[in-house]
Scaffold this motif. Structure first.
Motif, PDB file in Angstrom:
ATOM      1  N   ASP A  36       0.867  -1.181   0.000  1.00  0.00           N
ATOM      2  CA  ASP A  36       0.000   0.000   0.000  1.00  0.00           C
ATOM      3  C   ASP A  36       0.898   1.224   0.000  1.00  0.00           C
ATOM      4  OD1 ASP A  36      -3.173   0.610   0.921  1.00  0.00           O
ATOM      5  OD2 ASP A  36      -1.750   2.234   1.261  1.00  0.00           O
ATOM      6  N   ASP A  37       0.520   2.256  -0.753  1.00  0.00           N
ATOM      7  CA  ASP A  37       1.388   3.423  -0.866  1.00  0.00           C
ATOM      8  C   ASP A  37       1.225   4.415   0.278  1.00  0.00           C
ATOM      9  OD1 ASP A  37      -1.124   4.134  -1.748  1.00  0.00           O
ATOM     10  OD2 ASP A  37      -0.410   5.511  -3.280  1.00  0.00           O
ATOM     11  N   HIS A  38       0.351   4.106   1.244  1.00  0.00           N
ATOM     12  CA  HIS A  38       0.196   4.965   2.409  1.00  0.00           C
ATOM     13  C   HIS A  38       0.846   4.308   3.628  1.00  0.00           C
ATOM     14  CE1 HIS A  38      -3.046   6.518  -0.220  1.00  0.00           C
ATOM     15  NE2 HIS A  38      -2.694   7.671   0.312  1.00  0.00           N
ATOM     16  N   ARG A  39       1.935   4.899   4.089  1.00  0.00           N
ATOM     17  CA  ARG A  39       2.684   4.308   5.190  1.00  0.00           C
ATOM     18  C   ARG A  39       1.843   4.179   6.456  1.00  0.00           C
ATOM     19  NH1 ARG A  39       8.402   6.620   7.712  1.00  0.00           N
ATOM     20  NH2 ARG A  39       8.664   4.980   9.279  1.00  0.00           N
ATOM     21  N   MET A  40       1.036   5.204   6.754  1.00  0.00           N
ATOM     22  CA  MET A  40       0.226   5.157   7.969  1.00  0.00           C
ATOM     23  C   MET A  40      -0.794   4.023   7.909  1.00  0.00           C
ATOM     24  SD  MET A  40      -0.427   9.169   8.967  1.00  0.00           S
ATOM     25  CE  MET A  40      -1.358   8.668  10.419  1.00  0.00           C
TER      26      MET A  40
END
Length: 246
Positions: A36-40
């Protein structure tokens, strides 16, 4: 890439209660890669499902784009990959295409479960045709996600309840939407702007709905036109309508 062991819980005191049995059943264990490109978001999923003693899920790697995903998946050979649909570098469909030999391995198959905020027809059909074993949305609970991971490990097909009937209907139809390489060049935000433009919204209305500035809307529209090689919003509307995106 973060160390997948960082989010695991540590052992409690000697008199603490025994950990719960893994959701997949006593003694079950599955190795998972998060893409997923969202680290959070990856951090949140790791914290939710990566408590291996409780869930039976071991997160062995993470990736934020297509190239990273292929590298990590090839190196770690997980049983299941949680795959976002929209990724820099070509999207989830490109990851599936490049990992096709790993999916086809009869002895140690790598199976994919799409985990996305999108429930758009072209996204669902695209990754399923690409070889994913299931598709769940990000509204899923941690417990249900763990259960879905183990079911995919076992070779089952898993879908969010609202999508199951839709997928069956789509594949029974002769006009199910094909994988669209042009569409996959767009980011998630560009797709959102594209749909609103095609529905006749003005730039100010789009800006208000997406909580962005009019200038940002204009930038997204310019990017969409450039990537799709279109000249104006009228051509863009026809393009989106032909693909049933409106």
């Amino acid at each position: 890439m973060s160390d997948p062991t960082e989010a695991n819980g540590t052992a409690g005191p000697a008199d603490a209660a025994e950990p719960a049995a893994p959701a997949g059943g006593p003694g079950r264990h599955v190795r998972v890669v998060l893409v997923d490109d969202h680290r959070m978001f990856r951090t949140g999923v790791q914290a939710e499902i990566g408590r291996t003693e409780e869930t039976g899920v071991e997160v062995v790697g993470e990736a934020a784009d297509v190239d990273q995903a292929v590298t990590v998946i090839t190196a770690t050979r997980p049983e299941v990959v949680l795959l976002d649909v929209h990724l820099p570098g070509g999207g989830g469909v490109e990851v599936l295409r490049r990992c096709a030999p790993l999916m086809a391995d009869t002895e140690r198959p790598v199976r994919f479960l799409a985990l996305s905020v999108s429930d758009a027809a072209e996204d669902v059909i695209g990754v399923i045709r690409g070889g994913a074993r299931g598709y769940v949305t990000k509204t899923i609970t941690g417990t249900d996600l763990v259960d879905s991971i183990f079911r995919v490990q076992d070779g089952d097909a898993v879908f969010s309840p609202r999508l199951a009937g839709f997928v069956l209907d789509a594949f029974a139809s002769t006009d199910a939407p094909p994988v669209d390489e042009d569409l996959d060049r767009l980011t998630q935000r560009e797709r959102e702007v594209l749909r609103l433009i095609a529905r006749g919204y003005a730039y100010k209305e789009i800006a208000k709905q997406l909580f962005i500035s009019v200038k940002t809307v204009e930038s997204h529209v310019s990017a969409v036109l450039r990537k799709l090689q279109l000249s104006n919003r009228h051509e863009l509307t026809r393009w989106a309508t032909a693909r049933r995106l409106v």
